[in-house]
Design an enzyme around this catalytic site. Structure first.
Site, PDB file in Angstrom:
ATOM      1  N   SER A  94       0.833  -1.209   0.000  1.00 27.71           N
ATOM      2  CA  SER A  94       0.000   0.000   0.000  1.00 27.71           C
ATOM      3  C   SER A  94       0.863   1.252   0.000  1.00 27.71           C
ATOM      4  CB  SER A  94      -0.898   0.022   1.236  1.00 27.71           C
ATOM      5  OG  SER A  94      -1.544  -1.210   1.418  1.00 27.71           O
TER       6      SER A  94
HETATM    7  N1  SAH Z   1      -0.493  -4.573   4.182  1.00 34.41           N
HETATM    8  C1  SAH Z   1       0.083  -5.026   2.959  1.00 34.41           C
HETATM    9  C2  SAH Z   1      -0.872  -4.814   1.829  1.00 34.41           C
HETATM   10  C3  SAH Z   1      -0.778  -5.933   0.853  1.00 34.41           C
HETATM   11  S1  SAH Z   1      -2.036  -5.983  -0.375  1.00 34.41           S
HETATM   12  C4  SAH Z   1       1.421  -4.351   2.718  1.00 34.41           C
HETATM   13  O1  SAH Z   1       1.718  -3.371   3.391  1.00 34.41           O
HETATM   14  O2  SAH Z   1       2.179  -4.820   1.884  1.00 34.41           O
HETATM   15  C5  SAH Z   1      -3.243  -7.011   0.361  1.00 34.41           C
HETATM   16  C6  SAH Z   1      -2.831  -8.402   0.746  1.00 34.41           C
HETATM   17  O3  SAH Z   1      -4.018  -9.063   1.204  1.00 34.41           O
HETATM   18  C7  SAH Z   1      -2.291  -9.259  -0.385  1.00 34.41           C
HETATM   19  O4  SAH Z   1      -1.058  -9.790  -0.017  1.00 34.41           O
HETATM   20  C8  SAH Z   1      -3.332 -10.350  -0.562  1.00 34.41           C
HETATM   21  O5  SAH Z   1      -2.798 -11.606  -0.932  1.00 34.41           O
HETATM   22  C9  SAH Z   1      -3.947 -10.414   0.824  1.00 34.41           C
HETATM   23  N2  SAH Z   1      -5.276 -11.014   0.883  1.00 34.41           N
HETATM   24  C10 SAH Z   1      -6.314 -10.887   0.018  1.00 34.41           C
HETATM   25  N3  SAH Z   1      -7.362 -11.608   0.432  1.00 34.41           N
HETATM   26  C11 SAH Z   1      -6.991 -12.217   1.588  1.00 34.41           C
HETATM   27  C12 SAH Z   1      -7.634 -13.107   2.488  1.00 34.41           C
HETATM   28  N4  SAH Z   1      -8.888 -13.537   2.305  1.00 34.41           N
HETATM   29  N5  SAH Z   1      -6.940 -13.526   3.575  1.00 34.41           N
HETATM   30  C13 SAH Z   1      -5.668 -13.123   3.789  1.00 34.41           C
HETATM   31  N6  SAH Z   1      -5.005 -12.290   2.978  1.00 34.41           N
HETATM   32  C14 SAH Z   1      -5.656 -11.833   1.882  1.00 34.41           C
END
Ligand code: SAH
Length: 210
Positions: free
Chosen positions: A60
Site C-alpha cells: 500500500s
Molecule cells: N499490508 C500489505 C498490503 C498488501 S495488499 C502491505 O503493506 O504490503 C493485500 C494483501 O491481502 C495481499 O497480499 C493479498 O494476498 C492479501 N489477501 C487478500 N485476500 C486475503 C484473504 N482472504 N486472507 C488473507 N489475505 C488476503
C-alpha cells in the site's frame, strides 16, 4: 535513494497530506520500506505510490498505511492487533513497533514467507504470521483490541466482527469496485458503530489460500 533524507522527504509529504500523529510519522521514518519491495523498485520505495510485490499484489502507498495506522491508534493504543493481508509485511512492521502484539494473516504462501524474512531482518519478535484465509480472522487469539484489513471485502466478514473486542476498532476498506470507502467500525456495549472515512484503492479480499 534509501537514505534518511529520502525518508524525511516522505514524512514531510505525509504531513502535507494531513497525517498528524507524531508517533505514526516517527515510526514510518524509522521503518526501511525499501526492504519490503522487490529490488527493482527499491529506488521508488519512498515515493507515495503503491508498488508491486508479486502475485498481482501491491504494497500500500505510504499515505494509506499512515492514515489507517493513525485511525487505529486515535482513541487509544490497542495492545493486540489482527491484520488481514500481510502482503509485503510493511504495514505489519509499522504496527509491530507501535503495539504489543501483531497477528497477521496472508492467503498467498510465498508472500507470507518473504514477509517473515523481512520482519526477522528488522528484529521484530512480537509478530505472529499465519497462512490462512483472513476472512476467518484468527480465533485462537481473539478478542482483538484492533483489526486492520488491508484488502477490500464487499462486506465485513462476520468472523472479524465477532473477534473484535468491546471498545475495539476495525479499519477496513469496503466495496466491490476498484475504489472503495475506508471505514472505521467501533464495537460498543450494544453493537457496532460505523464511520465512513475517505475513498481508497485496495486489491480485493479473495477467499481461500494459495
Ligand atoms: N499490508 C500489505 C498490503 C498488501 S495488499 C502491505 O503493506 O504490503 C493485500 C494483501 O491481502 C495481499 O497480499 C493479498 O494476498 C492479501 N489477501 C487478500 N485476500 C486475503 C484473504 N482472504 N486472507 C488473507 N489475505 C488476503
Amino acid at each position: 535513494m534509501t537514505s534518511r533524507r529520502t525518508r524525511e522527504r516522505m514524512i514531510r509529504r505525509l504531513e502535507g497530506q494531513g497525517i498528524k500523529s507524531r508517533i505514526v510519522l516517527d515510526t514510518l521514518l524509522a521503518t526501511p520500506r525499501h526492504i519490503f519491495v522487490e529490488d527493482a523498485f527499491a529506488s521508488r520505495a519512498y515515493d507515495d505510490t503503491a508498488l508491486p510485490i508479486g502475485f498481482n499484489q501491491t504494497i500500500s502507498q505510504p499515505y494509506t498505511i499512515a492514515r489507517m495506522t493513525e485511525l487505529l491508534l486515535e482513541r487509544r493504543t490497542p495492545e493486540k492487533v489482527l491484520e488481514v493481508g500481510t502482503g509485503s509485511g510493511y504495514q505489519t512492521a509499522v504496527l509491530a513497533q507501535l503495539v504489543k502484539r501483531v497477528y497477521s494473516v496472508e492467503r498467498i504462501y510465498p508472500l507470507q514467507q518473504r514477509a517473515r524474512r523481512c520482519l526477522q531482518d528488522m528484529g521484530l519478535r512480537n509478530v505472529r504470521l499465519k497462512h490462512s484465509d483472513g476472512a476467518w480472522g484468527w480465533d485462537d487469539y481473539s478478542p482483538f483490541d484492533g483489526v486492520l484489513v488491508t484488502a477490500a471485502p464487499a462486506e465485513v466478514p462476520q468472523a472479524l466482527l465477532d473477534q473484535l473486542g468491546r471498545g475495539a476498532v476495525m479499519i477496513v476498506p469496503l466495496g466491490a469496485g476498484r475504489e472503495q470507502m475506508l471505514h472505521r467500525i467501533t464495537r460498543t456495549e450494544t453493537g457496532f458503530e460505523m464511520e465512513s472515512i475517505e475513498p481508497v484503492t485496495f486489491v480485493p479480499l479473495v477467499a481461500g489460500t494459495v
